[in-house]
Design a protein around this motif. Sequence first.
Motif, PDB file in Angstrom:
ATOM      1  N   LYS A 109       2.444  11.935   3.492  1.00 50.55           N
ATOM      2  CA  LYS A 109       1.457  10.940   3.918  1.00 50.55           C
ATOM      3  C   LYS A 109       1.626  10.393   5.330  1.00 50.55           C
ATOM      4  O   LYS A 109       0.720   9.711   5.834  1.00 50.55           O
ATOM      5  CB  LYS A 109       1.474   9.743   2.936  1.00 50.55           C
ATOM      6  N   VAL A 133       3.537   3.319  -0.490  1.00 47.32           N
ATOM      7  CA  VAL A 133       2.246   4.002  -0.333  1.00 47.32           C
ATOM      8  C   VAL A 133       1.173   2.995   0.095  1.00 47.32           C
ATOM      9  O   VAL A 133       0.359   3.280   0.986  1.00 47.32           O
ATOM     10  CB  VAL A 133       1.835   4.702  -1.645  1.00 47.32           C
ATOM     11  N   HIS A 134       1.172   1.822  -0.538  1.00 46.42           N
ATOM     12  CA  HIS A 134       0.189   0.795  -0.173  1.00 46.42           C
ATOM     13  C   HIS A 134       0.337   0.395   1.290  1.00 46.42           C
ATOM     14  O   HIS A 134      -0.667   0.253   2.015  1.00 46.42           O
ATOM     15  CB  HIS A 134       0.353  -0.434  -1.064  1.00 46.42           C
ATOM     16  N   GLU A 137      -1.015   3.229   3.471  1.00 49.69           N
ATOM     17  CA  GLU A 137      -2.473   3.338   3.431  1.00 49.69           C
ATOM     18  C   GLU A 137      -3.165   2.149   4.088  1.00 49.69           C
ATOM     19  O   GLU A 137      -4.328   2.258   4.486  1.00 49.69           O
ATOM     20  CB  GLU A 137      -2.935   3.488   1.985  1.00 49.69           C
ATOM     21  N   SER A 138      -2.456   1.025   4.221  1.00 48.41           N
ATOM     22  CA  SER A 138      -3.041  -0.128   4.907  1.00 48.41           C
ATOM     23  C   SER A 138      -2.699  -0.129   6.401  1.00 48.41           C
ATOM     24  O   SER A 138      -2.943  -1.119   7.098  1.00 48.41           O
ATOM     25  CB  SER A 138      -2.565  -1.436   4.277  1.00 48.41           C
ATOM     26  N   ASN A 139      -2.146   0.991   6.880  1.00 45.41           N
ATOM     27  CA  ASN A 139      -1.830   1.146   8.310  1.00 45.41           C
ATOM     28  C   ASN A 139      -0.863   0.075   8.816  1.00 45.41           C
ATOM     29  O   ASN A 139      -1.040  -0.497   9.899  1.00 45.41           O
ATOM     30  CB  ASN A 139      -3.112   1.102   9.156  1.00 45.41           C
ATOM     31  N   LEU A 313     -10.213   4.298   5.341  1.00 42.42           N
ATOM     32  CA  LEU A 313      -9.168   4.375   4.326  1.00 42.42           C
ATOM     33  C   LEU A 313      -9.743   4.250   2.931  1.00 42.42           C
ATOM     34  O   LEU A 313      -9.255   4.865   1.988  1.00 42.42           O
ATOM     35  CB  LEU A 313      -8.132   3.280   4.557  1.00 42.42           C
ATOM     36  N   GLU A 316     -10.479   7.287   0.980  1.00 43.74           N
ATOM     37  CA  GLU A 316      -9.353   8.026   0.420  1.00 43.74           C
ATOM     38  C   GLU A 316      -8.836   7.435  -0.882  1.00 43.74           C
ATOM     39  O   GLU A 316      -7.877   7.924  -1.449  1.00 43.74           O
ATOM     40  CB  GLU A 316      -8.209   8.071   1.436  1.00 43.74           C
ATOM     41  N   LEU A 317      -9.480   6.350  -1.375  1.00 45.50           N
ATOM     42  CA  LEU A 317      -9.035   5.745  -2.623  1.00 45.50           C
ATOM     43  C   LEU A 317      -9.213   6.722  -3.774  1.00 45.50           C
ATOM     44  O   LEU A 317     -10.153   7.514  -3.801  1.00 45.50           O
ATOM     45  CB  LEU A 317      -9.829   4.465  -2.896  1.00 45.50           C
TER      46      LEU A 317
END
Length: 369
Positions: A109, A133-134, A137-139, A313, A316-317
Amino acid sequence: MEYISLLEELKNKIKISQNRAILSVNKELIFLYYEIGKIILKNQSQKGWGSKIIENLAEDLRKEFPNMKGLSLRNLRYMKLFAESYPAEIVQEALAQLTWYHNQTLLDKVSSNKREWYAKKAIENGWSRNVMVHQIESNLYERMLLEGKTHNFSQTLPDKNSGLAAETLKDPYIFDFLNLSESYLEKELEDSLVENITKFLLELGKGFAYVGRQYHLEVGGEDFYIDLLFYHLKLRSYIVIELKTGKFKPEYAGKMNFYLSAVDDLLKHKDDNKSIGIILCKDKNTTIAEYALRDNSKPIGVSEYKLSLPAELAKELPTVEQLTKLGKNIESFNRYDNQILEFLEKKETATTKEISEILNLSDRRVRES
């Protein structure tokens, strides 16, 4: 009382020993995987072997070690990529402190220039794989290091604190755990953040300790109330947070300056550092915010907040089907984690055979994901 103290001391020693055993086994696993990957890379480079060699190795190693499921084809490919991606010192200093599942996630990722940063943050904050991961995914990397942050910390704080304060500030903050209507009020935003204080603290970052909401200050015989008050353990500073449901206005900086003066006078201990203010707005004009802070003597940051992930983003959920599968996987992960812990509780050290058993459990987790 003496017996209870003795019992607590022994219980703590046992728990420390168990934790050391878990870390020891995990490090051995990561080092083993890294060495296997290096050997594959070396032979492919020197002898010109193609990708077929990995399939052959997986088949032959399974025959030689039939009870060691960690040597699957999928895992061997990850080992090669793992060894290809990092120098040995990074593996020793950081990556060996994470589970193999964390390391696989970083490979899948995160781009190569950000992996070490996320790995160190995961260790520093004790992130589970799902929390990591969270954050990815939240940059988080971009929000903490790359985005143009608005603050005056370098002008108002000593060098040793200004860098840490700037790193602590994010822009934007992601409050995707809130469920608010489109026309929410500031009180509703505050209520929701306090109701979800654990998730809010996770988004704020390590070091924040919650002090209170609508914190009362009496100044000149009049009452004033701070939206949210925190204390930062590393900065050794009170953090005043003001919530705004609209666009940033210059007068917000003046009000924050007043609150910080009052907190420094009424609450700050002699060993504490200057209090810091964070104004969270739904939107901001960076130029206006910079002008408002330029000649302000108090350390203040201005950030936006979002109630959902950015659109790119959100695409991509996972789907409902993927979430259903994930739920089943989490059950299996928990089951195998319990098996590992139960196994290690019986031992302070682990033999090669015992490490093999841990690899079996680890691989079963990966294959069911």
